[in-house]
Write a protein that holds these residues in place. Structure first.
Motif, PDB file in Angstrom:
ATOM      1  N   LEU A  80       0.932   3.991  -3.000  1.00  0.00           N
ATOM      2  CA  LEU A  80       0.606   5.390  -2.719  1.00  0.00           C
ATOM      3  C   LEU A  80       1.640   6.317  -3.345  1.00  0.00           C
ATOM      4  O   LEU A  80       1.295   7.356  -3.918  1.00  0.00           O
ATOM      5  N   ARG A  81       2.904   5.942  -3.263  1.00  0.00           N
ATOM      6  CA  ARG A  81       3.965   6.776  -3.844  1.00  0.00           C
ATOM      7  C   ARG A  81       3.787   6.909  -5.354  1.00  0.00           C
ATOM      8  O   ARG A  81       3.948   7.988  -5.916  1.00  0.00           O
ATOM      9  N   GLN A 130       1.009   9.301  -6.071  1.00  0.00           N
ATOM     10  CA  GLN A 130       1.324  10.686  -5.738  1.00  0.00           C
ATOM     11  C   GLN A 130       2.389  11.273  -6.663  1.00  0.00           C
ATOM     12  O   GLN A 130       2.265  12.410  -7.125  1.00  0.00           O
ATOM     13  N   VAL A 162     -10.589   1.041   6.292  1.00  0.00           N
ATOM     14  CA  VAL A 162      -9.784   2.154   6.803  1.00  0.00           C
ATOM     15  C   VAL A 162     -10.017   2.329   8.301  1.00  0.00           C
ATOM     16  O   VAL A 162      -9.079   2.460   9.103  1.00  0.00           O
ATOM     17  N   GLN A 222       0.833  -1.209   0.000  1.00  0.00           N
ATOM     18  CA  GLN A 222       0.000   0.000   0.000  1.00  0.00           C
ATOM     19  C   GLN A 222       0.866   1.256   0.000  1.00  0.00           C
ATOM     20  O   GLN A 222       0.578   2.227  -0.705  1.00  0.00           O
ATOM     21  N   ARG A 233      -4.872   1.931   4.309  1.00  0.00           N
ATOM     22  CA  ARG A 233      -4.401   3.297   4.546  1.00  0.00           C
ATOM     23  C   ARG A 233      -5.444   4.314   4.102  1.00  0.00           C
ATOM     24  O   ARG A 233      -5.976   4.233   2.984  1.00  0.00           O
ATOM     25  N   GLU A 234      -5.699   5.276   4.963  1.00  0.00           N
ATOM     26  CA  GLU A 234      -6.696   6.300   4.646  1.00  0.00           C
ATOM     27  C   GLU A 234      -6.250   7.162   3.475  1.00  0.00           C
ATOM     28  O   GLU A 234      -7.047   7.501   2.588  1.00  0.00           O
ATOM     29  N   ASP A 235      -4.940   7.537   3.442  1.00  0.00           N
ATOM     30  CA  ASP A 235      -4.456   8.388   2.360  1.00  0.00           C
ATOM     31  C   ASP A 235      -4.522   7.671   1.013  1.00  0.00           C
ATOM     32  O   ASP A 235      -4.848   8.264  -0.015  1.00  0.00           O
ATOM     33  N   LEU A 236      -4.254   6.355   1.004  1.00  0.00           N
ATOM     34  CA  LEU A 236      -4.354   5.592  -0.234  1.00  0.00           C
ATOM     35  C   LEU A 236      -5.813   5.481  -0.679  1.00  0.00           C
ATOM     36  O   LEU A 236      -6.115   5.575  -1.879  1.00  0.00           O
ATOM     37  N   TYR A 237      -6.705   5.304   0.293  1.00  0.00           N
ATOM     38  CA  TYR A 237      -8.132   5.217  -0.036  1.00  0.00           C
ATOM     39  C   TYR A 237      -8.597   6.467  -0.774  1.00  0.00           C
ATOM     40  O   TYR A 237      -9.275   6.372  -1.807  1.00  0.00           O
ATOM     41  N   TYR A 238      -8.224   7.626  -0.285  1.00  0.00           N
ATOM     42  CA  TYR A 238      -8.681   8.867  -0.929  1.00  0.00           C
ATOM     43  C   TYR A 238      -7.975   9.095  -2.269  1.00  0.00           C
ATOM     44  O   TYR A 238      -8.538   9.726  -3.165  1.00  0.00           O
ATOM     45  N   ARG A 239      -6.760   8.583  -2.417  1.00  0.00           N
ATOM     46  CA  ARG A 239      -6.082   8.672  -3.720  1.00  0.00           C
ATOM     47  C   ARG A 239      -6.780   7.798  -4.766  1.00  0.00           C
ATOM     48  O   ARG A 239      -6.850   8.152  -5.933  1.00  0.00           O
TER      49      ARG A 239
END
Length: 474
Positions: A257-258, A261, A292, A253, A298-304
């Motif tokens: 995410l990287r 981004q 989440v 994850q 991961r919350e940040d991955l979910y929103y991405r």
């Protein structure tokens, strides 16, 4: 409109030319051949709508010509011409696919009538196929079948999202067709000419998934005998579909995410930073927001991932699409198994519509495939369907066990009560299945309620009562 093309095949020159002259005067475009071998060459360059061919000819007879024409893919209608002594051969030709036959000596009027009927039948067949194709096109969107309001809303969302490079998250139960939606997004986008690469995340271990996504360098781990490009590299310029994204491990994850981004990554065991232009489409049957909150995603991955969300409705919420889906699977598996099953017997569609389809379209497809395999006729019956689609067998007395010897009242009572149990108490569905009115079902149920003594209020119907009649008003 261009004239209909007719090919006349006969080794008797005078007879052949006489027919050609008659047909030419009627406005047909006519070509001639003196035997089957010559006629085969004319099929390709002349493309006739109808072939009038003699049965007995040198070099190649009419029956052999017909069979070879079909092997070559000709869809021309064949009318066989034969002397009375070889009518049996003409009948054999009809079994091989001929449209009709004429006996010699030919009557000009009979030729024109038979030819006209063949052309009319051909036109009707093509019109029917055209209509079927129109229906298929209307009910399909990039191989997704259905035109229910719920699915139309999905189509609209796909078209809007596809026009951008936004990441799309496809949500829905297993078997609803999430991969088809991902492919539709790719095909509707400007990336349609670039690769569409898919990865089934749940099918791979953490280490294998990381290698599949990002690739690896030679010697990165045991068995890494050469450098391997990952799916991100393979999908450069196109679309990467990550199926079952909810199953990936926390470490993967982070790396994913990287990429979302910064659009960059390194291969496993490598130091070179690689940049790619990839559109991400992900799918899951899980509730990612709940994952989440549970700390598993991961919350940040979910929103991405959740820039644009497309939620596919389960099949039970769009049952109006079932007939079109059934027709598609019938055609698919009838062709696959070489069977001529093209329709449903009475009651079969009702059984399919009554079921809840927890496995969604995948379960429906499996059910139709099984039914086609087991079918013995040209129509699927309820007996061909999986047992679960035929409804549960209520405990206690069955209708079949009452016959013979029971009164009509007893048979009707068990039919209503068992059907009510099968449809979980719906009087409307019970009435539809039994072919009676809802009012009658309600009236009978009121009769069947036990009174204070614990016995049913009524268990009989007077002789002469019509079981299909409306109950008396109260």
């Amino acid at each position: 409109m261009s004239a209909q093309r007719i090919l006349v095949v006969d080794d008797e020159d005078n007879a052949r030319r006489a027919i050609a002259t008659i047909l030419g005067e009627e406005g047909y475009e006519v070509a001639e051949a003196s035997h089957g071998e010559e006629a085969l060459t004319r099929l390709a360059d002349f493309s006739p709508a109808v072939v009038l061919t003699d049965v007995r000819m040198p070099k190649m007879d009419g029956l052999t010509f017909l069979k070879k024409a079909r092997e070559l893919g000709s869809d021309a209608s064949f009318i066989m011409m034969t002397a009375f002594a070889s009518v049996e051969a003409a009948v054999e030709a009809m079994r091989a696919g001929a449209e009709n036959y004429l006996t010699k000596p030919l009557d000009a009027n009979a030729v024109l009538v038979v030819l006209g009927k063949a052309l009319e039948k051909r036109a009707l067949k093509r019109e029917a196929e055209s209509l079927r194709e129109q229906v298929r096109e209307r009910t399909r969107f990039h191989n997704i079948i259905g035109e229910s309001p719920q699915l139309q809303a999905v189509y609209d969302m796909v078209k809007k999202a596809a026009a951008t490079r936004a990441t799309v998250l496809i949500l829905g139960e297993s078997g609803t067709g999430k991969e088809l939606i991902a492919q539709a997004i790719h095909q509707e986008s400007q990336r349609r000419d670039k690769p569409f690469v898919k990865v089934h995340c749940a099918a791979l271990s953490e280490s294998l998934l990381e290698s599949e996504l990002f690739g690896h360098e030679k010697g990165a781990f045991t068995g890494a005998l050469a450098r391997k490009e990952g799916r991100f590299e393979l999908a450069d310029g196109g679309t990467l579909f990550l199926d079952e994204i909810g199953e990936i491990s926390p470490s993967v994850q982070v790396k994913l995410l990287r990429v979302l981004q910064q659009r960059e990554f390194e291969r496993v065991g490598g130091t070179q930073t690689l940049k790619v232009d990839v559109r991400i489409v992900a799918a899951t049957h899980r509730d990612l927001l709940a994952e989440v909150k549970a700390g598993r995603f991961r919350e940040d991955l979910y929103y991405r991932l959740n820039v644009v969300a497309v939620t596919l409705p389960p099949l039970r919420e769009r049952k109006s699409d079932i007939p079109a889906l059934v027709n598609h699977f019938l055609e698919k598996y009838s062709d696959a198994y070489g069977k001529d099953v093209r329709g449903l017997a009475p009651g079969t569609l009702q059984a399919l519509l009554s079921y809840g389809w927890p496995g969604n379209i995948r379960e429906l497809e499996n059910a139709i495939e099984r039914a086609v395999v087991l079918a013995t006729g040209s129509e699927l019956t309820t007996d061909d369907l999986p047992p679960v689609l035929r409804g549960p067998r209520p405990a206690g007395v069955s209708v079949s066990s009452l016959i013979p010897g029971a009164t009509l009242a007893q048979i009707e009572r068990e039919a209503i009560l068992q059907t009510m149990e099968m449809v979980k108490g719906s009087t409307t569905r019970t009435a539809e299945i039994l072919g009676i009115s809802v009012r009658k079902v309600q009236y009978r149920l009121k009769e069947y309620r036990p009174d204070k003594s614990g016995t049913a209020q009524s268990d009989t119907i007077d002789e002469g009562d019509d079981l299909e009649a409306e109950p008396p008003s109260e």
